[in-house]
Design an enzyme around this catalytic site. Structure first.
Site, mmCIF file in Angstrom:
data_model
loop_
_atom_site.group_PDB
_atom_site.id
_atom_site.type_symbol
_atom_site.label_atom_id
_atom_site.label_comp_id
_atom_site.label_asym_id
_atom_site.label_seq_id
_atom_site.Cartn_x
_atom_site.Cartn_y
_atom_site.Cartn_z
ATOM 1 C CG HIS B 215 -2.008 1.107 0.955
ATOM 2 N ND1 HIS B 215 -2.987 1.002 0.004
ATOM 3 C CD2 HIS B 215 -2.158 2.332 1.501
ATOM 4 C CE1 HIS B 215 -3.718 2.105 -0.008
ATOM 5 N NE2 HIS B 215 -3.238 2.922 0.884
ATOM 6 C CE1 TYR B 219 -1.909 7.856 0.088
ATOM 7 C CE2 TYR B 219 -1.723 5.567 0.761
ATOM 8 C CZ TYR B 219 -2.492 6.690 0.538
ATOM 9 O OH TYR B 219 -3.841 6.646 0.742
ATOM 10 C CG HIS B 366 -9.023 1.585 -6.368
ATOM 11 N ND1 HIS B 366 -9.267 2.832 -5.830
ATOM 12 C CD2 HIS B 366 -7.946 1.097 -5.698
ATOM 13 C CE1 HIS B 366 -8.380 3.062 -4.862
ATOM 14 N NE2 HIS B 366 -7.575 2.034 -4.780
ATOM 15 C CG PHE B 367 -4.655 -0.687 -9.415
ATOM 16 C CD1 PHE B 367 -3.846 -0.578 -10.531
ATOM 17 C CD2 PHE B 367 -5.191 -1.919 -9.096
ATOM 18 C CE1 PHE B 367 -3.589 -1.677 -11.318
ATOM 19 C CE2 PHE B 367 -4.945 -3.031 -9.893
ATOM 20 C CZ PHE B 367 -4.139 -2.898 -11.001
ATOM 21 C CG HIS B 368 -5.450 0.960 -14.479
ATOM 22 N ND1 HIS B 368 -5.429 -0.286 -13.921
ATOM 23 C CD2 HIS B 368 -4.575 0.910 -15.517
ATOM 24 C CE1 HIS B 368 -4.574 -1.065 -14.587
ATOM 25 N NE2 HIS B 368 -4.038 -0.361 -15.568
ATOM 26 N NE ARG B 429 -6.314 -7.487 -10.349
ATOM 27 C CZ ARG B 429 -5.419 -7.174 -9.394
ATOM 28 N NH1 ARG B 429 -5.746 -7.243 -8.130
ATOM 29 N NH2 ARG B 429 -4.221 -6.776 -9.706
ATOM 30 N NE ARG B 430 -2.732 -9.689 -11.005
ATOM 31 C CZ ARG B 430 -1.881 -9.649 -10.008
ATOM 32 N NH1 ARG B 430 -1.863 -10.593 -9.118
ATOM 33 N NH2 ARG B 430 -1.009 -8.675 -9.905
#
Lengths: 234, 542
Positions: B215, B219, B366-368, B429-430
């Site tokens: 995580h 950041y 979300h992470f894209h 996914r994946r």
């Protein structure tokens, strides 16, 4: 000084906003806590060990014991092995509206499952039993794919879940229930027959500790799909 | 002229060249997953592509960009030469060597393990050693940033460290903490397994160590974007930073709360108790606070700028902002996408609710949105802002810069809205392909094609980005650029003194150690006390 506000005002407005933001976060968190306590919305966390090297040879996850079982006390338990690149068994029948407990293990690498249209979801980590409790609200066919990369055959690793209305869920005398059209893992064998002697069916291979991929995983999955077809539209 | 000019430019070009390759792979992956027939599609090609895309975007683009940008900030914000430039070049070449090793392992089919490389599936040891070299290179960068700030503080006793540098060092300190987890996993578990020195591996422990990093690494990528929000965007919009103190507090909160929260990636894992999952869920909620603070402070800074330009009204001032300025535009677009990406993240971290979307396309969306929509779009804006200072020439047609940013934002939304929807439908996914002849999957096809179109728009944007950066090197586009030094945003009330706790990291390091002990102490210790059965190592490739 370029802004219209003095420094004290700046600090005050920041603190006001921080309180407001904090309150929003707190309310969301309180809702999560509420769901966890009152609706048992907890992630799967049973910390139960299962030795990847021996699980197929003895105990709960031997081949004859896999699939859906109605326990003597009426609870429905599904035991399943996730292995490169198939689920054993690759189709499950479960009743609608009753609590079902899924227990998964892996003899090789990390796998994971979800059941489409539900919140059934867990990682399957070698070394542990992944356990999920759920109640299916709707009947019908659902997909249960492997959702964590487990090797080159990963994309073909899919099982089916047939949820049938409770009155159509008729387990055999041994308490086992199988998908319609599916060769059962155990041919309604009389109690007392050793598990190893039972014909396990064409594509229901035992968990492979060596990690060798099945000769043709795509073919195995297509067999499973074909086998599950008659149940579609139920 | 900057003394670190060549150093910064070299890092940036490595970052952006890698990015260009990775984005082509990403588009092809969407094509493969769609009902349209993609060329070259085999399982091996697909998963090698996913591995390469993830490694390139997550480890190479970010690390090289952050290092290059850090050197730029150290020289321009502190207004003194960078100490240890030889070390910086040594770190650069070490990173390049590491990247080459990893890439070679991937293209020879020896590292088809994706960028998360979860054991017991293991690839070539040279893949992991390559990644370790990149991390070690970044540690050298961390050391240089810390030394640069310490030297400045000694020369400017009692003065507040300029916010851009304070934030850069906060990131360096956080990164040193962050990489402990994955470094331990690689050195003690994965690399020995890859070499064949050990034959079983404790997967619970390896996943826990990876979550330590998983995580906070986001950041690490994100903080340069926040540095741009706080110290670049207000000036480019013609205003000032609303509050310098809030900026410092935000970066300190990121240092504190990015780390003890990684277990929210393991909510669906069987090797941890609900108790610690819940503790880390609670801490994860706290990490949303600095982002909320940032939204307020930066919006207020932008409002200051807009009102100085004659903007009026409760929301009418938004119109008065200089939207033609790329940094202002990128900040607006990044905030827009941050609402969607952050909102999705609130669902992901909500403990029980995570079960609905874990490992579905929702997570990918979300992470894209966070990575592409907030991190990378601000990398673009930073590059546009500092390029004239690096190359000595300005952009001749700023319209093309704005077009590129708009394409990126539109492409990102077109790609990720279908992913969110498909994730809720249960699309996992994946995987390389879906069986669209299955009636349960057939309905997803059109949505996947829409997301592929989004990917193509992103590809067009990336190509335009590279084209935009090239002209300053070419003769026909040359115009003399700024000769004055790079200026960061001033605060509305520039701090004359700040409390020592907001001018250094000693106290915060102590608090990080305590938080990590509380959050990860027992979850890691349990693997040594209870004898969990180990998984058999599965090596792939040659």
């Amino acid at each position: 000084m370029s802004g219209p506000e003095g420094e004290e005002k700046v600090v005050k407005s920041e603190l006001r906003w921080a309180l407001a933001a904090g309150a929003v976060v707190f309310i969301i968190f309180a809702a999560v806590l509420w769901a966890a306590i009152t609706m048992r919305m907890n992630p799967p966390s049973n910390i139960e060990h299962a030795d990847p090297a021996t699980l197929h040879m003895q105990g709960e996850f031997t081949e004859s014991n896999l699939g859906t079982t109605v326990e003597p006390d009426g609870r429905v338990t599904v035991r399943m092995v996730a292995t490169q690149f198939a689920f054993v068994p690759n189709c499950l029948m479960v009743p609608q509206g009753r609590e079902v407990t899924f227990r998964f293990v892996s003899p090789d690498v990390i796998h994971g499952i979800l059941i489409t249209g539900t919140n059934v979801n867990t990682m399957i980590v070698p070394g542990y039993v992944a356990q999920v409790h759920t109640v299916f609200r709707q009947s019908g066919d659902m997909l249960m794919p492997c959702h964590e990369f487990c090797g080159l055959g990963h994309s073909e690793m899919i099982a089916r879940v047939q949820v049938v209305p409770a009155d159509q869920f008729r387990p055999g005398p041994d308490g086992r229930a199988h998908c319609e059209g599916q060769t059962p893992l155990v041919n309604t064998a009389a109690p007392g027959v050793p598990a190893g002697d039972v014909d396990a069916g064409a594509q229901a291979q035992g968990p492979l500790v060596s990690g060798e991929p099945s000769p043709d995983p795509a073919q195995a999955t297509q067999d499973a799909v074909a086998a599950a077809q008659p149940a579609t539209g139920e | 002229m900057l003394t670190t000019r060549r150093l910064v430019l070299t890092h940036m070009w490595v970052a952006f060249a890698t990015f260009s390759v990775a984005i082509i792979l990403g588009v092809w992956q969407m094509w493969a997953r769609s009902p349209l027939r993609a060329p070259f599609l085999t399982a091996e090609n697909y998963f090698n592509s996913v591995t390469m895309h993830g490694v390139s975007m997550g480890y190479v683009l970010t690390t090289f960009f952050i290092m290059g940008f850090g050197y730029f900030v150290a020289e321009t914000a502190l207004k003194r030469p960078l100490p240890g430039k030889t070390w910086a070049w040594a770190a650069f070449w070490m990173g390049i060597l590491g990247v080459l090793m990893a890439v070679l392992a991937i293209v020879t089919n020896n590292a088809t393990v994706l960028f998360t490389f979860y054991p017991p599936l293991t690839g070539s040891p040279w893949f992991y050693i390559g990644l370790v070299l990149v991390v070690v290179a970044s540690w050298i960068w961390c050391g240089l940033m810390i030394v640069a700030m310490a030297q400045w503080k000694r020369a400017n006793l009692g003065e507040p460290v300029p916010l851009a540098m304070f934030a850069t060092v906060a990131n360096a300190v956080m990164w040193l903490w962050t990489t402990i987890g994955v470094a331990a996993e690689l050195l003690f578990q994965v690399i020995p397994a890859a070499f064949g020195w050990i034959h079983t591996v404790d997967v619970g422990l390896s996943r826990t160590l990876f979550s330590w990093t998983l995580h906070a690494i986001v950041y690490f990528w994100l903080i340069p974007a926040y540095i741009a929000f706080y110290t670049m965007a207000p000036r480019e919009a013609g205003g000032r930073l609303y509050s310098d103190t809030m900026g410092r507090l935000t970066f300190v909160l990121f240092l504190l709360y990015s780390l003890p929260v990684g277990m929210h990636h393991l909510f669906m894992d069987p090797e941890h108790s609900t108790g610690f999952k819940f503790v880390q869920a609670a801490l994860t909620f706290l990490v949303s606070v600095p982002t909320f603070l940032t939204v307020f402070t930066i919006s207020a800074s932008m409002e200051l700028a807009a009102r100085l330009r004659g903007g009026t009204g409760v929301f009418g001032w938004i119109k008065a902002l200089p939207w033609k300025n790329p940094m202002t535009l990128a900040t607006g677009l990044a905030f827009f996408m941050l609402w969607f990406g952050g909102g999705g993240g609130l669902i992901n971290m909500s403990y029980g609710m995570n079960a609905m979307i874990h490992n579905t396309s929702w997570v990918t969306a979300h992470f894209h949105l966070i990575f592409g929509g907030t991190v990378v779009i601000m990398y673009f804006a930073i590059a546009y802002s500092i390029w004239p200072h690096l190359t000595g020439w300005t952009f001749r047609s700023p319209g093309r810069l704005r077009l590129q940013l708009w394409l990126w934002a539109v492409g990102m939304m077109v790609m990720t809205i279908p992913w969110h929807y498909l994730g809720l439908q249960g699309q996992w996914r994946r995987v390389a392909t879906f069986d669209y002849s299955d009636p349960m999957i057939a309905g997803w096809g059109p949505w996947v094609i829409v997301s592929l179109i989004g990917g193509l728009i992103l590809l067009a944007s990336a190509a335009l980005f590279i084209v935009n950066l090239l002209p300053p090197h070419r003769k026909w586009a040359r115009q003399p650029g700024p000769t004055e030094p790079y200026r960061y945003a001033l605060a509305a009330h520039p701090p004359r003194r700040v409390p020592e706790v907001l001018n250094g990291f000693t106290l915060w390091n102590l608090l990080v150690a305590l938080l990590m002990l509380a959050a990860y102490g027992w979850p890691i210790l349990q693997f040594f006390l209870t004898d969990a059965p180990e998984a058999i190592v599965h090596r792939i490739g040659g």
